[in-house]
Design an enzyme around this catalytic site. Structure first.
Site, PDB file in Angstrom:
ATOM      1  N   SER A 142     -19.540 -17.833  49.585  1.00 61.94           N
ATOM      2  CA  SER A 142     -18.793 -18.982  49.080  1.00 61.94           C
ATOM      3  C   SER A 142     -17.285 -18.721  49.132  1.00 61.94           C
ATOM      4  CB  SER A 142     -19.204 -19.269  47.643  1.00 61.94           C
ATOM      5  OG  SER A 142     -20.585 -19.507  47.597  1.00 61.94           O
ATOM      6  N   HIS A 154     -27.327 -20.081  54.225  1.00 66.97           N
ATOM      7  CA  HIS A 154     -25.982 -20.506  53.798  1.00 66.97           C
ATOM      8  C   HIS A 154     -25.042 -20.397  55.005  1.00 66.97           C
ATOM      9  CE1 HIS A 154     -22.580 -19.870  50.547  1.00 66.97           C
ATOM     10  NE2 HIS A 154     -22.662 -21.124  50.953  1.00 66.97           N
ATOM     11  N   ARG A 185     -12.555 -29.245  44.433  1.00 62.07           N
ATOM     12  CA  ARG A 185     -13.322 -29.602  45.643  1.00 62.07           C
ATOM     13  C   ARG A 185     -13.116 -31.051  46.038  1.00 62.07           C
ATOM     14  NH1 ARG A 185     -17.031 -25.473  47.934  1.00 62.07           N
ATOM     15  NH2 ARG A 185     -16.659 -23.735  46.528  1.00 62.07           N
ATOM     16  N   ASP A 210     -22.026 -25.792  55.587  1.00 55.34           N
ATOM     17  CA  ASP A 210     -22.463 -24.972  54.448  1.00 55.34           C
ATOM     18  C   ASP A 210     -23.912 -24.499  54.540  1.00 55.34           C
ATOM     19  OD1 ASP A 210     -21.549 -23.848  51.887  1.00 55.34           O
ATOM     20  OD2 ASP A 210     -22.997 -25.177  50.952  1.00 55.34           O
ATOM     21  N   ARG A 212     -20.096 -22.741  40.077  1.00 57.87           N
ATOM     22  CA  ARG A 212     -21.490 -22.342  39.882  1.00 57.87           C
ATOM     23  C   ARG A 212     -21.537 -21.235  38.838  1.00 57.87           C
ATOM     24  NH1 ARG A 212     -23.121 -19.462  43.384  1.00 57.87           N
ATOM     25  NH2 ARG A 212     -21.409 -19.479  44.871  1.00 57.87           N
ATOM     26  N   LYS A 238     -27.369 -26.425  46.703  1.00 55.89           N
ATOM     27  CA  LYS A 238     -27.792 -25.032  46.603  1.00 55.89           C
ATOM     28  C   LYS A 238     -29.193 -24.914  45.995  1.00 55.89           C
ATOM     29  CE  LYS A 238     -24.338 -23.743  48.777  1.00 55.89           C
ATOM     30  NZ  LYS A 238     -23.009 -23.388  48.458  1.00 55.89           N
ATOM     31  N   CYS A 262     -15.359 -18.288  51.657  1.00 56.24           N
ATOM     32  CA  CYS A 262     -14.955 -17.274  52.629  1.00 56.24           C
ATOM     33  C   CYS A 262     -14.744 -17.861  54.019  1.00 56.24           C
ATOM     34  CB  CYS A 262     -15.961 -16.136  52.673  1.00 56.24           C
ATOM     35  SG  CYS A 262     -15.914 -15.124  51.191  1.00 56.24           S
ATOM     36  N   TYR A 305     -20.984 -29.848  36.925  1.00 58.81           N
ATOM     37  CA  TYR A 305     -20.204 -29.360  38.051  1.00 58.81           C
ATOM     38  C   TYR A 305     -21.044 -29.188  39.325  1.00 58.81           C
ATOM     39  CZ  TYR A 305     -17.666 -26.912  41.397  1.00 58.81           C
ATOM     40  OH  TYR A 305     -17.114 -26.607  42.608  1.00 58.81           O
TER      41      TYR A 305
HETATM   42  P1  GTP Z   1     -17.980 -22.743  50.099  1.00 54.04           P
HETATM   43  O1  GTP Z   1     -17.817 -24.218  50.203  1.00 54.04           O
HETATM   44  O2  GTP Z   1     -17.703 -22.225  48.724  1.00 54.04           O
HETATM   45  O3  GTP Z   1     -19.286 -22.266  50.600  1.00 54.04           O
HETATM   46  O4  GTP Z   1     -16.759 -22.075  50.947  1.00 54.04           O
HETATM   47  P2  GTP Z   1     -16.475 -21.910  52.526  1.00 54.04           P
HETATM   48  O5  GTP Z   1     -17.173 -20.695  53.032  1.00 54.04           O
HETATM   49  O6  GTP Z   1     -16.728 -23.173  53.241  1.00 54.04           O
HETATM   50  O7  GTP Z   1     -14.913 -21.552  52.535  1.00 54.04           O
HETATM   51  P3  GTP Z   1     -13.658 -22.437  53.009  1.00 54.04           P
HETATM   52  O8  GTP Z   1     -13.674 -22.707  54.492  1.00 54.04           O
HETATM   53  O9  GTP Z   1     -13.530 -23.602  52.127  1.00 54.04           O
HETATM   54  O10 GTP Z   1     -12.458 -21.415  52.743  1.00 54.04           O
HETATM   55  C1  GTP Z   1     -12.199 -20.891  51.470  1.00 54.04           C
HETATM   56  C2  GTP Z   1     -10.802 -20.326  51.398  1.00 54.04           C
HETATM   57  O11 GTP Z   1     -10.589 -19.329  52.419  1.00 54.04           O
HETATM   58  C3  GTP Z   1      -9.725 -21.393  51.603  1.00 54.04           C
HETATM   59  O12 GTP Z   1      -8.696 -21.188  50.668  1.00 54.04           O
HETATM   60  C4  GTP Z   1      -9.226 -21.138  53.003  1.00 54.04           C
HETATM   61  O13 GTP Z   1      -7.890 -21.518  53.172  1.00 54.04           O
HETATM   62  C5  GTP Z   1      -9.432 -19.632  53.179  1.00 54.04           C
HETATM   63  N1  GTP Z   1      -9.700 -19.295  54.609  1.00 54.04           N
HETATM   64  C6  GTP Z   1     -10.599 -19.889  55.426  1.00 54.04           C
HETATM   65  N2  GTP Z   1     -10.565 -19.371  56.672  1.00 54.04           N
HETATM   66  C7  GTP Z   1      -9.619 -18.397  56.651  1.00 54.04           C
HETATM   67  C8  GTP Z   1      -9.121 -17.471  57.642  1.00 54.04           C
HETATM   68  O14 GTP Z   1      -9.536 -17.442  58.797  1.00 54.04           O
HETATM   69  N3  GTP Z   1      -8.171 -16.592  57.220  1.00 54.04           N
HETATM   70  C9  GTP Z   1      -7.697 -16.592  55.930  1.00 54.04           C
HETATM   71  N4  GTP Z   1      -6.760 -15.689  55.618  1.00 54.04           N
HETATM   72  N5  GTP Z   1      -8.137 -17.451  54.979  1.00 54.04           N
HETATM   73  C10 GTP Z   1      -9.082 -18.336  55.330  1.00 54.04           C
HETATM   74  C1  SPV Z   2     -20.608 -22.587  47.209  1.00 59.55           C
HETATM   75  O1  SPV Z   2     -20.264 -22.139  46.105  1.00 59.55           O
HETATM   76  O2  SPV Z   2     -21.112 -21.862  48.103  1.00 59.55           O
HETATM   77  C2  SPV Z   2     -20.404 -24.016  47.525  1.00 59.55           C
HETATM   78  C3  SPV Z   2     -20.006 -24.907  46.441  1.00 59.55           C
HETATM   79  O3  SPV Z   2     -20.616 -24.436  48.640  1.00 59.55           O
HETATM   80  S1  SPV Z   2     -21.316 -25.270  45.368  1.00 59.55           S
HETATM   81  O4  SPV Z   2     -21.865 -26.570  45.751  1.00 59.55           O
HETATM   82  O5  SPV Z   2     -20.750 -25.336  44.023  1.00 59.55           O
HETATM   83  O6  SPV Z   2     -22.339 -24.282  45.478  1.00 59.55           O
HETATM   84 MN    MN Z   3     -21.295 -22.780  50.045  1.00 60.28          MN
END
Ligand code: GTP
Ligand code: SPV
Ligand code: MN
Length: 597
Positions: free
Chosen positions: A251, A229, A374, A280, A72, A209, A253, A200
């Site tokens: 994002s 979110h 992704r 999400d 993004r 989003k 996290c 993208y």
């Molecule tokens: P968006 O799709 O961007 O909104 O991201 P998201 O909030 O769904 O994050 P996602 O679950 O994909 O995790 C992002 C990164 O954080 C990945 O590399 C995970 O491995 C890492 N991660 C997720 N949960 C944990 C956790 O509990 N501890 C640690 N250390 N890392 C984590």
């Molecule tokens: C984020 O960035 O919070 C995502 C991926 O979930 S995107 O669809 O690119 O916003």
């Molecule tokens: Mn997201």
């Protein structure tokens, strides 16, 4: 091709878009398997997609976007309200006149020689009272195929829309993919989105989003509901009772990971289960029972690939094994499969990296997959998908959880004292930036409610709306804050995270049910260390205590940065939040005095 609707509002708008972009061909997306098969074939012929090993990954495809188009772009994203003030201090703004004019110049003739695809889609189960309809007009097959996974598309959406004018008008064009002319314009007052020169995910899958957060947050403010979110998950106890929580993390996290977590062995044995509703986005409404009910408006997961492994997120990995699209990961030439960092300990030697260069995972120092690569996968593939995930009524939310990536300051978990205090906690959420958006990674910034890049109007009004919702909901969820990312002095995570986060969820549910006591601290309720179960967990009591410590000095620093942030919000900041800030300051002062006395 004949249009699939006689809705004059739709037809008039499509006419305008066609006469501006001048496509050679127009195709209405009816959602049929036949049409989708044809589009996949065409995308494979042009190289836009590459089929993966159909035995190992049936129905799966591979895609690469351009090097400068992988996340993004917040500096290219605008809220175009009539009045600049209404976009507020957290958004880029252009006047609708200027944005439409600039957009028209870019879109003019941009689809000459190309096909325009018209995608009718529903955010939320089709026909649900929670659901909303949008159209995405695009010149990208990749977008059509992703929207087919991420939303509900096709003729059945048009049937529900009928003659109504209540739909979001989304226009996306790849144009020349010129980064200098890349814009993502939102016109909340016109239910309109224009996105150009990107291909993208978050910039171009307009249901996600752009609609489900930026436009929908504005609609929710006007109509009395919320677009957030947030992941949504259900926790089933051994008696078979399911409680739902919604969690907002910025994002990359940990939302997808938490939404699909597998409880630790000792909990599984007792009969605990976790069910995924969404990973999400949540749309929340107050129902007659005074509770907040949530739906997941999406139909798929657009998840971060790196870090996803059998061990860290078994369910996400399983979800991607069928009918999925992989973007910007490494491509294994030996068996036409995909790979990314931390998928396993066996990277391919004969591969292409995310930019298409020959890549040997055993010897190369470069990454095979982009950090924000992704997968797009259908939610219905998920082994732990909740049986309520498509319920038109949604699920009742017991707790709202905010969280961020904080190496210091924020403890493992704490609970707010009230809804108003919880809104303060959410509004001051801070997190280190990630690869999900272009720009520097690892910088702490305020990301209120994990919505900083997604609030479609003035952030002060948005906070006000949160406070209002709490007043209206007689049985509102309890609000918590978590941090899985606290580190020691060596920069190593103190908490093992992932499945072990279930232990924190257990405490949260116990708090909601009044089953467990807590300690009062300056920032809210903190668990007694003995109430976070360490059974079967490799974390010492000392480290757990560390994770729950409130360091007065770093919290005092935080207060200074909260004040700066609140000053930036300006005079639309609700006075209640300033009151909460004053309470925090006083609490920290008193605590410091008693500790040193
Ligand atoms: P968006 O799709 O961007 O909104 O991201 P998201 O909030 O769904 O994050 P996602 O679950 O994909 O995790 C992002 C990164 O954080 C990945 O590399 C995970 O491995 C890492 N991660 C997720 N949960 C944990 C956790 O509990 N501890 C640690 N250390 N890392 C984590
Ligand atoms: C984020 O960035 O919070 C995502 C991926 O979930 S995107 O669809 O690119 O916003
Ligand atoms: Mn997201």
């Amino acid at each position: 091709m004949q249009s699939l609707t006689s809705n004059v509002n739709v037809l008039k708008w499509i006419d305008e878009v066609v006469s501006m972009t001048k496509p050679s061909k127009v195709m209405w997306i009816d959602g049929s398997e036949e049409q989708l098969r044809m589009l996949r074939e065409e995308a494979c012929e042009t190289g836009e997609l590459k089929p993966l090993n159909q035995e190992k990954y049936p129905g799966c495809y591979y895609h690469r976007s351009r090097k400068d188009d992988v996340a993004r772009m917040e500096d290219k994203t605008y809220i175009c309200s009539k009045n600049k003030e209404n976009a507020g201090p957290t958004n880029n703004w252009k006047s609708p006149e200027e944005a439409y004019k600039l957009g028209r110049e870019i879109f003019e003739n941009s689809m000459a020689g190309r096909t325009m695809y018209i995608i009718p889609y529903s955010m939320g189960p089709i026909g649900s009272a929670f659901a909303k309809i949008g159209f995405e007009v695009t010149d990208s097959i990749y977008v059509v195929l992703n929207m087919n996974i991420m939303t509900r598309i096709g003729q059945k959406v048009l049937d529900v829309l009928g003659d109504s004018n209540d739909f979001v008008r989304g226009l996306h064009g790849k144009c020349t993919l010129d980064i200098e002319k890349r814009y993502i314009f939102h016109f909340p007052e016109d239910n309109t989105i224009w996105s150009c020169n990107s291909a993208y995910g978050g910039n171009v899958l307009l249901g996600k989003k752009c609609f489900a957060l930026r436009i929908a947050s504005y609609q929710g403010w006007k109509e009395g509901w919320m677009a957030e979110h947030m992941l949504i998950l259900g926790i089933e106890n051994p008696k078979g009772e399911v409680k739902y929580v919604a969690a907002a993390f910025p994002s990359a996290c940990g939302k997808t990971n938490l939404a699909m977590l597998i409880p630790p062995e000792i909990y599984k044995k007792k009969g605990y289960k976790v069910w995924t509703v969404g990973d999400d986005i949540a749309w929340l409404r107050i129902k007659e029972d005074g509770r907040l009910w949530a739906i997941n408006p999406e139909a798929g997961f657009f998840g971060v690939a790196p870090g996803t492994s059998e061990k860290s997120n078994y369910n996400a990995l399983a979800t991607t094994k069928k009918d999925s699209i992989f973007t910007n990961v490494a491509y294994n030439l030996d068996d036409d499969t995909v790979w990314w960092e931390k998928m396993d300990n066996n990277p391919p030697e004969n591969a292409l990296d995310w930019q298409g260069n020959p890549w040997n995972g055993k010897t190369s120092k470069e990454k095979g997959a982009h950090p924000n690569s992704r997968f797009t996968a259908p939610a219905k593939n998920c082994p732990c998908i909740s049986k309520e995930w498509e319920s038109p009524e949604g699920v009742p939310i017991s707790a709202i959880i905010f969280g961020g990536r904080r190496a210091k300051t924020a403890p493992l978990v704490y609970q707010s004292r009230s809804w108003q205090h919880g809104v303060f906690v959410g509004s001051t959420l801070a997190s280190e930036t990630t690869a999900a958006a272009a720009g520097k990674v690892g910088v702490v910034r305020r990301d209120p409610m994990a919505m900083l890049p997604f609030i479609g109007y003035h952030a002060g009004d948005y906070f006000g709306h949160w406070l209002e919702m709490g007043k209206k909901a007689s049985n509102a969820p309890k609000i918590f804050h978590v941090n899985w990312f606290r580190t020691n002095d060596k920069g190593e995570f103190l908490w093992p995270g992932y499945g072990e986060n279930f232990r924190v969820l257990e405490w949260i549910i116990n708090r909601c049910e009044n089953n467990v006591d807590a300690d009062i601290s300056p920032i809210g309720f903190i668990p007694k260390a003995e109430d976070i179960s360490r059974e079967g967990l490799d974390v010492s009591e000392e480290i757990l205590n560390d994770l729950l410590t409130i360091d007065i000095e770093s919290w005092s620093d935080d207060v200074v940065s909260i004040e700066e942030f609140y000053n930036k919000i300006g005079d639309r900041l609700p006075k209640e939040l300033n009151e909460e800030l004053n309470v925090l300051k006083e609490n920290l002062n008193n605590y410091a005095e008693t500790s040193f006395a």
